[in-house]
Design an enzyme around this catalytic site. Structure first.
Site, PDB file in Angstrom:
ATOM      1  N   GLU A   1       0.798  -1.222   0.000  1.00 54.44           N
ATOM      2  CA  GLU A   1       0.000   0.000   0.000  1.00 54.44           C
ATOM      3  C   GLU A   1       0.834   1.278   0.000  1.00 54.44           C
ATOM      4  O   GLU A   1       0.400   2.297  -0.529  1.00 54.44           O
ATOM      5  CB  GLU A   1      -0.948   0.010   1.221  1.00 54.44           C
ATOM      6  CG  GLU A   1      -2.077  -0.988   1.147  1.00 54.44           C
ATOM      7  CD  GLU A   1      -3.063  -0.667   0.034  1.00 54.44           C
ATOM      8  OE1 GLU A   1      -3.381   0.515  -0.181  1.00 54.44           O
ATOM      9  OE2 GLU A   1      -3.507  -1.619  -0.652  1.00 54.44           O
TER      10      GLU A   1
ATOM     11  N   SER B   1     -46.444 -32.843  35.197  1.00 51.48           N
ATOM     12  CA  SER B   1     -46.095 -33.264  36.557  1.00 51.48           C
ATOM     13  C   SER B   1     -44.818 -32.615  37.081  1.00 51.48           C
ATOM     14  O   SER B   1     -44.516 -32.730  38.274  1.00 51.48           O
ATOM     15  CB  SER B   1     -45.949 -34.783  36.607  1.00 51.48           C
ATOM     16  OG  SER B   1     -47.195 -35.408  36.360  1.00 51.48           O
TER      17      SER B   1
END
Length: 755
Positions: free
Chosen positions: A116, A417
């Site tokens: 870059e 239950s």
């Protein structure tokens, strides 16, 4: 200058072609520097007036000040960690995780510099030599052939996109970039600029910065990137979408090799290492993403968004959660394996769409639908610490991609239950004892609308008089209903509320056998007072939250409250222990099902609703509380033989076994001092003294001190008919009547004789 040149037009293509041809001829004749000089002079003198004006006007709209540059704080993703410090997931608007330059191997930043901005450490923010090279390239190869932006200039437009919008392709923006780059170079060190750049640059796939990109593409932190991986990422800033290695692997590979050559030319890599690197495949990590335990993570996101708002997505918070990664992985695996076995017919005939069939339908339709309801069998599993409420594992469904509806926290289901322990706890609190006897015989209840409710036991049979201990062990519905009717719905509601169930519990007789819908997480957490000696604890998902600098900003401070006396909690636990060791929950102990060793004390309760639409098991040890629910999003019968004891206990037992893999078995729950022990005669059913002859073979039972019977030595006596008002007769003296069908049939009408 690349962006400006790329947009200029107005010249016929023939002229451009002729210009390129002439430039090429001049280059071959050795006149390149003449061309460069003439071109550069044209740019300098022809645009001098415009450049001066642009320079003075570049920041008329407000460029960032030096102080803003110095103290710039980019948005950061907030990070979630499990209890072992592993990354669970991220919350972000821009996915970014900051990393120090010192943490990175040198080849990572140098890969970006090589491709870059090779002269990054030599220029002062604007590279005049590179500008001249860009002019030359654009003249010879066409406009937009190359650009002159340095790393500092790229950083400027990335740090302040509002002042330097990407869509603006003007000389003003380029001049503003240059001014800001020069200002940064005066204000910051090269290392700081490079660090900001690596943390802020967009690298595709939603990843901002080198750390997020490393985890996205290679599933590792940036500190562990190889030179080859660093080159792959360094190739992305030029065109993140075009060079995305998942979408365009060939283009990404070519771009990576260009970066590797640049690293060789700048001596970051030796020629031999560069050649080897160029021959290496991309080797990306599977695109599974960072997030694990998605239902757990999403629950935290919803909760913390209310507390922290936008800071959750931009503040770089470090969120330490309660999740045990090993237990979570085992819960997910156990749940999926069990559901696959149910769908495959291991437990008997199964006539519903399966998960695999649904996946195949989506594949054929090419549809990635997300829905709140799925047609295949679903389940949830939760494990938490009964003393702190820390949620150790949570599975909210089988596939987060198919449905983000969290069945653990958002689904209202009947517990069946599994609700009964609260009925029995209310009875004990109201003076009953584990040996209190009620009839297990048919119940007929006339409802307010004159309809008659006729419940039944799951097994369909009845056993006469049963103690509360035996009735809970065998999950007898008739005893639970009679018990609830005796003590009243208010007593049951009160106990359930104190334990932590917040959903409505209407005053219907069916609530005693679990007809009132609950959230699974609430029901499971409501068992914590039984497990820990009577203390109600709220489920906790987060241990602590720190800011990006590691400072504590929030830590939950739960306030435990006493739900029951320790004596009551201990006696209920002792009754639920028998459910596991020899009752409906025996699947936990059964070597062929759950195989939980008896060395690990365990207590719990099964649950199966009407037509087996919901099956449950909720249970605990002294160290861990867990619960499992199985059913469909749209309630329907799972199968004819589905029960909590058969379907849910294997998942529960596997999770608990995993919990104890690296732990010693705990000591059983310590009996409180105010729990009295009595020997109960099998002959008389009464508490007997130690020297009583009727106490041979007596069983031991436990009572709250205030309700403990006085030991005696009375001889057994035959009782009279306990229900003389019913038709039929007792099979045994003292037992309830067991009516036969003919007892309820109308008597035949006698035919009258004709007169």
């Amino acid at each position: 200058m690349k962006d400006d040149f790329g947009k200029r037009g107005g010249r016929p293509s023939a002229v451009l072609d002729g210009f390129r041809s002439r430039a090429a001829t001049l280059l071959r004749d050795g006149k390149v520097w003449m061309v460069v000089g003439l071109g550069f002079a044209g740019v300098v003198f022809g645009g001098a007036g415009a450049a001066v004006g642009a320079w003075t006007q570049a920041c008329s709209g407000g460029c960032p000040t030096a102080a803003e540059i110095e103290h710039f704080a980019p948005q950061q993703a907030s990070e979630l960690y499990d209890a072992d410090g592993g990354l669970l997931g991220l919350f972000y608007r821009e996915r970014r995780q900051l990393v120090s330059l010192d943490e990175l191997p040198s080849h990572v930043p140098l890969a970006f510099v090589a491709i870059e901005d090779r002269r990054f450490f030599e220029h002062e923010g604007v590279d005049i030599r590179r500008i001249a090279g860009a002019v030359r390239d654009n003249l010879l190869d066409g406009f937009a052939a190359s650009g002159a932006s340095t790393i500092s200039m790229q950083l400027a437009r990335n740090l302040f996109p509002e002042q330097l919008p990407r869509g603006e392709k003007t000389l003003r923006r380029k001049i503003a970039e240059a001014r800001l780059a020069l200002a940064m170079e005066r204000q910051l060190s090269k290392e700081r600029i490079l660090e900001l750049y690596l943390n802020h640059i967009f690298l595709g796939a939603g990843a901002f910065g080198i750390e997020a990109a490393a985890r996205t593409f290679f599933d590792k932190p940036a500190s562990e990137l190889t030179a080859v991986e660093a080159a792959t990422l360094a190739g992305l800033p030029q065109a993140p979408s075009a060079y995305n290695p998942r979408r365009n692997p060939d283009a990404a590979l070519g771009r990576r090799n260009i970066v590797l050559t640049a690293m060789e030319e700048t001596r970051v890599l030796s020629p031999q290492d560069a050649r080897t690197a160029r021959d290496t495949p991309l080797n990306l990590a599977p695109p599974a993403g960072v997030v694990r335990a998605p239902y757990f993570v999403e629950h935290i996101r919803r909760d913390l968004e209310e507390r922290f708002g936008e800071l959750l997505y931009t503040g770089g918070l470090r969120i330490q959660t309660t999740l045990d990664p090993q237990l979570q992985a085992e819960a997910e695996a156990a749940l999926e394996e069990q559901l696959q076995q149910i769908e495959n017919g291991t437990y008997g005939w199964y006539n519903h769409p399966t998960y695999d069939q649904f996946v195949e339908q989506l594949r054929q339709a090419g549809d990635e639908a997300v829905a709140s309801s799925t047609p295949y069998l679903q389940a949830t599993a939760v494990a938490l610490d009964p003393h702190t409420g820390h949620v150790l594992a949570l599975v909210g469904g089988r596939d987060f991609d198919h449905s983000q509806f969290n069945r653990a926290t958002q689904a209202l289901r009947q517990p069946g239950s599994a609700f009964k322990p609260f009925v029995y706890a209310a009875a004990l609190e109201n003076g009953r004892s584990p040996l209190y006897t009620l009839s297990d015989s048919p119940v007929f209840v006339t409802m307010p609308d004159s309809q008659v409710w006729v419940p039944r036991n799951y097994s369909g049979d009845y056993e006469g008089d049963l103690t509360l201990r035996d009735a809970l062990k065998r999950s007898k519905n008739m005893v639970a209903i009679r018990l609830g009717q005796e003590i009243g719905p208010e007593a049951v509601q009160n106990v359930a509320r104190r334990a932590g169930i917040g959903t409505p519990i209407p005053e219907y007789p069916s609530i005693y056998i679990g007809a009132a819908a609950v959230y699974p997480l609430d029901l499971i957490a409501a068992y914590s007072p039984f497990a820990n000696g009577g203390i109600r604890v709220e489920p906790q998902f987060v241990r602590r939250i720190e800011d990006a600098e590691g400072r504590l900003i929030w830590e939950p401070t739960p306030t435990p409250t006493l739900a029951f006396p320790p004596s009551l909690a201990w006696i209920v636990t002792d009754m639920l222990r028998e459910v596991v060791d020899g009752g409906t929950g025996y699947g936990v102990r059964n070597p062929a099902v759950g195989n939980l060793p008896y060395e690990i004390p365990a207590a719990g309760k099964t649950g199966t609703t009407n037509d087996a639409t919901d099956v449950w098991f909720v249970g605990y040890t002294p160290d861990v509380l867990a619960g499992v629910w199985i059913g469909f999003d749209q309630p329907q019968s799972i199968s004819g033989g589905a029960t909590g004891g058969g379907y849910a206990t294997p998942i529960w037992a596997r999770v608990v076994r995993t919990f104890y893999e690296d732990r010693e078995p705990p000591e059983p729950w310590e009996r409180p001092a105010d729990v009295e022990v009595r020997n109960i005669s099998r002959w008389t059913g009464q508490a007997v003294t130690e020297d009583c002859p009727y106490g041979v073979g007596a069983v031991t039972d436990y009572f709250v001190s205030d309700a403990a019977p006085e030991p005696r030595c009375d001889p057994p006596q035959l009782r009279g008919d306990p229900q003389p008002h019913l038709p039929g007769r007792p099979l045994l003296p003292g037992q309830p009547r067991l009516p036969q069908a003919e007892d309820f049939m109308d008597r035949p009408i006698r035919q009258r004789r004709p007169r």
